[in-house]
Design a protein around this motif. Structure first.
Motif, short mmCIF file in Angstrom:
data_model
loop_
_atom_site.label_atom_id
_atom_site.label_comp_id
_atom_site.label_asym_id
_atom_site.label_seq_id
_atom_site.Cartn_x
_atom_site.Cartn_y
_atom_site.Cartn_z
N PRO A 77 41.75 20.89 28.81
CA PRO A 77 41.51 21.44 30.16
C PRO A 77 42.81 21.61 30.92
O PRO A 77 43.75 20.83 30.74
CB PRO A 77 40.60 20.40 30.81
CG PRO A 77 40.84 19.13 30.04
CD PRO A 77 41.14 19.56 28.64
N ASP A 78 42.87 22.65 31.77
CA ASP A 78 44.11 22.92 32.48
C ASP A 78 44.00 22.78 33.99
O ASP A 78 44.99 22.86 34.69
CB ASP A 78 44.65 24.31 32.13
CG ASP A 78 43.63 25.42 32.32
OD1 ASP A 78 42.82 25.34 33.28
OD2 ASP A 78 43.62 26.37 31.52
N THR A 131 40.76 40.69 33.38
CA THR A 131 39.57 40.24 34.11
C THR A 131 38.64 39.48 33.19
O THR A 131 38.08 38.44 33.57
CB THR A 131 38.84 41.43 34.75
OG1 THR A 131 39.74 42.12 35.62
CG2 THR A 131 37.63 40.96 35.54
N ARG A 132 38.44 39.99 31.98
CA ARG A 132 37.57 39.30 31.01
C ARG A 132 38.11 37.91 30.69
O ARG A 132 37.35 36.95 30.55
CB ARG A 132 37.43 40.13 29.73
CG ARG A 132 36.62 41.40 29.91
CD ARG A 132 36.18 41.96 28.56
NE ARG A 132 37.33 42.32 27.74
CZ ARG A 132 37.92 43.52 27.75
NH1 ARG A 132 37.46 44.48 28.55
NH2 ARG A 132 38.95 43.77 26.96
N THR A 133 39.43 37.79 30.60
CA THR A 133 40.04 36.48 30.33
C THR A 133 39.75 35.52 31.47
O THR A 133 39.38 34.35 31.23
CB THR A 133 41.56 36.64 30.15
OG1 THR A 133 41.82 37.44 29.00
CG2 THR A 133 42.23 35.28 29.96
N ALA A 134 39.90 35.98 32.70
CA ALA A 134 39.65 35.13 33.86
C ALA A 134 38.18 34.72 33.94
O ALA A 134 37.85 33.56 34.23
CB ALA A 134 40.06 35.85 35.15
N LEU A 135 37.27 35.66 33.68
CA LEU A 135 35.85 35.35 33.73
C LEU A 135 35.46 34.36 32.63
O LEU A 135 34.70 33.42 32.87
CB LEU A 135 35.03 36.64 33.59
CG LEU A 135 35.04 37.58 34.79
CD1 LEU A 135 34.41 38.92 34.41
CD2 LEU A 135 34.30 36.96 35.97
N ALA A 136 35.99 34.55 31.42
CA ALA A 136 35.67 33.63 30.33
C ALA A 136 36.17 32.22 30.63
O ALA A 136 35.49 31.22 30.33
CB ALA A 136 36.29 34.14 29.03
N ALA A 152 37.43 35.35 40.30
CA ALA A 152 37.83 34.76 39.02
C ALA A 152 39.31 34.99 38.74
O ALA A 152 40.03 34.07 38.32
CB ALA A 152 36.97 35.35 37.89
N GLU A 153 39.80 36.21 38.98
CA GLU A 153 41.21 36.51 38.73
C GLU A 153 42.12 35.70 39.64
O GLU A 153 43.20 35.25 39.23
CB GLU A 153 41.47 38.00 38.93
CG GLU A 153 40.93 38.87 37.81
CD GLU A 153 41.41 40.30 37.94
OE1 GLU A 153 42.59 40.51 38.30
OE2 GLU A 153 40.60 41.21 37.70
N HIS A 156 47.27 29.63 36.35
CA HIS A 156 48.19 30.16 35.34
C HIS A 156 49.22 31.05 36.03
O HIS A 156 49.12 32.28 35.97
CB HIS A 156 47.43 30.94 34.28
CG HIS A 156 46.33 30.17 33.63
ND1 HIS A 156 45.05 30.14 34.14
CD2 HIS A 156 46.32 29.38 32.53
CE1 HIS A 156 44.29 29.37 33.36
NE2 HIS A 156 45.04 28.88 32.39
N PRO A 157 50.19 30.46 36.70
CA PRO A 157 51.23 31.26 37.38
C PRO A 157 51.88 32.24 36.41
O PRO A 157 52.18 31.90 35.27
CB PRO A 157 52.23 30.19 37.84
CG PRO A 157 51.42 28.94 37.94
CD PRO A 157 50.42 29.02 36.83
#
Length: 242
Positions: A93-94, A16-21, A218-219, A226-227
């Protein structure tokens, strides 16, 4: 189809932290009034769209943790551009977040309305980069005729799995727990026609002031970009029951 009313409790885990960042790094790129003004290339776009008072700008700003990344016009319905934001590392950027104009107000001249209806319809129907749509719907109102019209534009691509769809039932903090459950059920019923085997359709209660659903949002969008990343908790409750 999946839905969630996951309670917000405890500190977010690493995924979750990765998605929020990732979402917090959103930055303005460009604005376009026609599809041919949008960037070329293969970068996926995730479009946020909804009625002018559904809370779209508020949701984008909450997701990016920025007060004015997405600008809400003082005159609803006046913004007539697609605003594009980059997501991912600045040097690599992705994906893009596309903020589409709000709809549903009569303050705009009819000719401008018709032009924007066509631009938005074309964007949803044929924009090759479009990979996901976040549709914001006021949880107190449910799907309006204009929301259903927008769903019709994108339905052929959603049912085949070409474009993913997440419906945010906004302003959920203004509902009781019982009303929230009823809003989820009504939303699921309204999306039933899109629930094919190939479709990726989600439904989520959302409140920016209470941060309800923010981590799930966010997730979900991070997972679209990011599949293979862990699926969001939006999948916690199946459409046919727990």
């Amino acid at each position: 189809m999946t839905a969630s009313n996951r309670p917000q409790a405890g500190a977010p885990d690493e995924a979750t932290r990765t998605a929020l960042a990732w979402a917090h790094g959103a930055r303005f790129l460009t604005t376009a009034s026609q599809l041919d003004q949008l960037p070329s290339g293969d970068m996926p776009e995730f479009a946020f769209v909804g009625r002018s008072n559904a809370g779209k700008s508020t949701a984008i700003n909450a997701l990016a943790q920025r007060r004015q990344l997405a600008f809400a016009s003082k005159t609803p319905g006046r913004t007539q551009h697609i605003n594009l934001f980059e997501l991912g590392p600045k040097d690599a950027p992705d994906s893009y977040l596309a903020d589409l104009p709000g709809y549903g107000y009569a303050t705009v001249a009819r000719t401008a309305k018709l032009r924007w209806q066509q631009v938005m319809a074309d964007y949803l129907k044929i924009r090759r980069n479009l990979a996901g749509v976040v549709l914001l719907v006021d949880s107190r109102l449910g799907f309006t005729p204009l929301d259903r019209q927008l769903l019709e534009f994108v339905a052929p691509r959603v049912t085949t799995g070409e474009v993913k769809l997440l419906v945010l039932l906004t302003k959920a903090d203004k509902l009781s727990k019982k009303e929230q459950a009823e809003a989820l059920q009504t939303g699921q019923d309204g999306l039933a026609d899109l629930a094919t085997e190939a479709a990726d359709v989600g439904l989520l209660l959302f409140s920016a002031p209470k941060r309800q659903g923010l981590e799930d949002l966010a997730e979900t969008v991070y997972g679209w970009a990011h599949p293979g990343a862990r699926g969001a908790a939006v999948a916690a409750v199946a459409a046919d029951g727990p």
